[in-house]
Design an enzyme around this catalytic site. Structure first.
Site, PDB file in Angstrom:
ATOM      1  N   SER A   7       0.767  -1.207  -0.013  1.00 28.62           N
ATOM      2  CA  SER A   7       0.221   0.131   0.025  1.00 28.62           C
ATOM      3  C   SER A   7       0.945   1.332  -0.067  1.00 28.62           C
ATOM      4  O   SER A   7       1.580   1.370   0.769  1.00 28.62           O
ATOM      5  CB  SER A   7      -0.985  -0.051   1.314  1.00 28.62           C
ATOM      6  OG  SER A   7      -1.222   1.278   1.489  1.00 28.62           O
ATOM      7  N   HIS A  31      -1.317  -1.228  -4.034  1.00 31.82           N
ATOM      8  CA  HIS A  31      -2.582  -0.941  -3.501  1.00 31.82           C
ATOM      9  C   HIS A  31      -2.530   0.544  -3.364  1.00 31.82           C
ATOM     10  O   HIS A  31      -1.735   1.151  -2.770  1.00 31.82           O
ATOM     11  CB  HIS A  31      -2.877  -1.712  -2.069  1.00 31.82           C
ATOM     12  CG  HIS A  31      -4.204  -1.677  -1.169  1.00 31.82           C
ATOM     13  ND1 HIS A  31      -5.210  -2.219  -1.688  1.00 31.82           N
ATOM     14  CD2 HIS A  31      -4.327  -0.676  -0.299  1.00 31.82           C
ATOM     15  CE1 HIS A  31      -6.257  -1.805  -0.777  1.00 31.82           C
ATOM     16  NE2 HIS A  31      -5.652  -0.872  -0.075  1.00 31.82           N
ATOM     17  N   ASP A  33      -4.645   3.620  -1.463  1.00 28.76           N
ATOM     18  CA  ASP A  33      -5.946   4.167  -0.693  1.00 28.76           C
ATOM     19  C   ASP A  33      -6.217   5.537  -0.990  1.00 28.76           C
ATOM     20  O   ASP A  33      -5.723   6.444  -0.736  1.00 28.76           O
ATOM     21  CB  ASP A  33      -5.142   3.841   0.824  1.00 28.76           C
ATOM     22  CG  ASP A  33      -5.092   2.649   1.247  1.00 28.76           C
ATOM     23  OD1 ASP A  33      -5.955   1.788   1.269  1.00 28.76           O
ATOM     24  OD2 ASP A  33      -3.983   2.197   1.560  1.00 28.76           O
ATOM     25  N   MET A  35      -8.778   8.304   0.045  1.00 26.29           N
ATOM     26  CA  MET A  35      -9.619   8.846   1.428  1.00 26.29           C
ATOM     27  C   MET A  35     -10.116  10.225   1.219  1.00 26.29           C
ATOM     28  O   MET A  35      -9.360  10.959   0.580  1.00 26.29           O
ATOM     29  CB  MET A  35      -8.848   8.591   2.508  1.00 26.29           C
ATOM     30  CG  MET A  35      -8.185   7.451   2.848  1.00 26.29           C
ATOM     31  SD  MET A  35      -7.410   7.362   4.409  1.00 26.29           S
ATOM     32  CE  MET A  35      -6.510   5.720   4.293  1.00 26.29           C
ATOM     33  N   HIS A  64      -8.460   1.317  -3.500  1.00 26.96           N
ATOM     34  CA  HIS A  64      -9.375   1.163  -2.428  1.00 26.96           C
ATOM     35  C   HIS A  64      -9.943   2.475  -2.316  1.00 26.96           C
ATOM     36  O   HIS A  64      -9.507   3.207  -1.477  1.00 26.96           O
ATOM     37  CB  HIS A  64      -8.766   0.562  -1.194  1.00 26.96           C
ATOM     38  CG  HIS A  64      -9.422   0.208   0.128  1.00 26.96           C
ATOM     39  ND1 HIS A  64      -8.639   0.083   1.276  1.00 26.96           N
ATOM     40  CD2 HIS A  64     -10.737   0.310   0.406  1.00 26.96           C
ATOM     41  CE1 HIS A  64      -9.679   0.004   2.214  1.00 26.96           C
ATOM     42  NE2 HIS A  64     -10.687   0.356   1.703  1.00 26.96           N
ATOM     43  N   MET A  66     -11.984   4.570  -0.164  1.00 29.92           N
ATOM     44  CA  MET A  66     -12.758   4.898   1.258  1.00 29.92           C
ATOM     45  C   MET A  66     -13.328   6.216   1.096  1.00 29.92           C
ATOM     46  O   MET A  66     -12.894   7.289   1.571  1.00 29.92           O
ATOM     47  CB  MET A  66     -11.638   5.017   2.188  1.00 29.92           C
ATOM     48  CG  MET A  66     -11.099   3.563   2.799  1.00 29.92           C
ATOM     49  SD  MET A  66      -9.635   3.478   3.532  1.00 29.92           S
ATOM     50  CE  MET A  66      -8.405   3.447   1.941  1.00 29.92           C
ATOM     51  N   MET A 135     -11.205  -5.595   5.651  1.00 27.97           N
ATOM     52  CA  MET A 135     -10.659  -4.869   6.683  1.00 27.97           C
ATOM     53  C   MET A 135     -10.275  -5.477   8.030  1.00 27.97           C
ATOM     54  O   MET A 135     -10.965  -5.971   8.895  1.00 27.97           O
ATOM     55  CB  MET A 135     -11.192  -3.553   6.928  1.00 27.97           C
ATOM     56  CG  MET A 135     -11.447  -2.394   5.723  1.00 27.97           C
ATOM     57  SD  MET A 135      -9.925  -2.342   4.702  1.00 27.97           S
ATOM     58  CE  MET A 135      -9.018  -1.270   6.110  1.00 27.97           C
ATOM     59  N   ASP A 173      -6.587  -6.154   4.680  1.00 25.02           N
ATOM     60  CA  ASP A 173      -5.834  -4.944   4.598  1.00 25.02           C
ATOM     61  C   ASP A 173      -5.821  -4.548   5.832  1.00 25.02           C
ATOM     62  O   ASP A 173      -6.882  -4.140   6.504  1.00 25.02           O
ATOM     63  CB  ASP A 173      -6.686  -4.207   3.573  1.00 25.02           C
ATOM     64  CG  ASP A 173      -5.993  -2.604   3.343  1.00 25.02           C
ATOM     65  OD1 ASP A 173      -5.166  -2.431   4.162  1.00 25.02           O
ATOM     66  OD2 ASP A 173      -6.722  -1.959   2.719  1.00 25.02           O
TER      67      ASP A 173
END
Ligand code: DX5
Ligand code: ZN
Length: 223
Positions: A7, A31, A33, A35, A64, A66, A135, A173
């Site tokens: 990540s 990966h 992330d 957000m 991913h 979020m 998660m 994750d």
């Protein structure tokens, strides 16, 4: 065959290209992330960074999301060159149209479960998925401790996917390192995301190799 997905949340964003190059050979996926400061209390990166990464790596970009209202951003991430998009089930009460749109754009699609969200929340959509991300920390920050209480949910998901013969990756994750990798693989996970245990180490490629090697070790039976 376990896949390792470092990540970039724990990489140095000022030298992201070099950090990604360091794991190019050791990683299976990268990966990413995303957000939004709304679904989670932290803000990271979005489609422009995915587009930049696309130019410097051939690793699949496993994004991913979020974020609230993920449907709104599917096309932006697809245009940027993402390979898979996973949306949090808590942010997508009716995920079917979003998953369909992700696949229509030629990307793999996934649903993500927070630690407190039961497997039952995604069970109706398993046929529509390429990956299920469980998660093992509360999303929002890297470097948190692995939640052992999520292991039964990983086992439950793996059991149902196997019984129904569904070709869905089971990704985990949060808090994955050489200690916890054998536990999640034993529970049935086949894609391991690791941030701080890869980019937080002086030699990220070696750290990723160590997690892969640890994932092959058997969990001893406790008496
Ligand atoms: C957490 C992110 C994770 C994070 C994992 O919200 O979704 O991908 O990078 O970091 P570590 O491996 O440090 O727990
Ligand atoms: Zn993540």
């Amino acid at each position: 065959m376990v896949k390792i997905a470092p990540s970039i949340l724990s990489a140095d964003f000022a030298r992201l290209g070099a950090d990604v190059a360091a794991v190019e050979e050791a990683a299976d996926w990268l990966h990413v992330d995303v957000m939004d400061g709304h679904f989670v209390p932290n803000i990271t990166i979005g489609p422009p960074v995915v587009a930049s990464l696309r130019r410097v790596t051939s690793l699949p970009l496993d994004c991913h999301l979020m974020i609230s209202d993920p449907a709104r951003y599917v096309d932006d991430f697809a245009d940027a060159g993402a390979d898979s998009l996973s949306v949090q089930i808590e942010a997508a009460p009716d995920p079917v149209p979003t998953l369909a749109r992700i696949r229509e754009r030629g990307l793999a699609c996934g649903l993500v479960l927070n630690p407190a969200t039961p497997f039952a929340a995604v069970e109706p959509y398993l046929e529509d998925l390429d990956l299920l991300l469980v998660m093992t920390v509360q999303p929002g920050f890297g470097g948190q401790s692995f939640r052992h209480d999520v292991l039964p949910k990983i086992e439950e998901a793996a059991g149902v996917l196997a019984r129904r013969g569904l070709p869905v990756h089971l990704e985990v994750d949060g808090g994955i390192d050489t200690e916890t990798a054998p536990l999640v693989v034993d529970a049935g996970a086949d894609v391991l995301v690791a941030g701080s245990a890869v980019f937080g180490r002086s030699d990220p490629a070696r750290a990723a190799d160590a997690i892969r090697a640890a994932a092959r070790t058997r969990v001893p039976l406790t008496t």
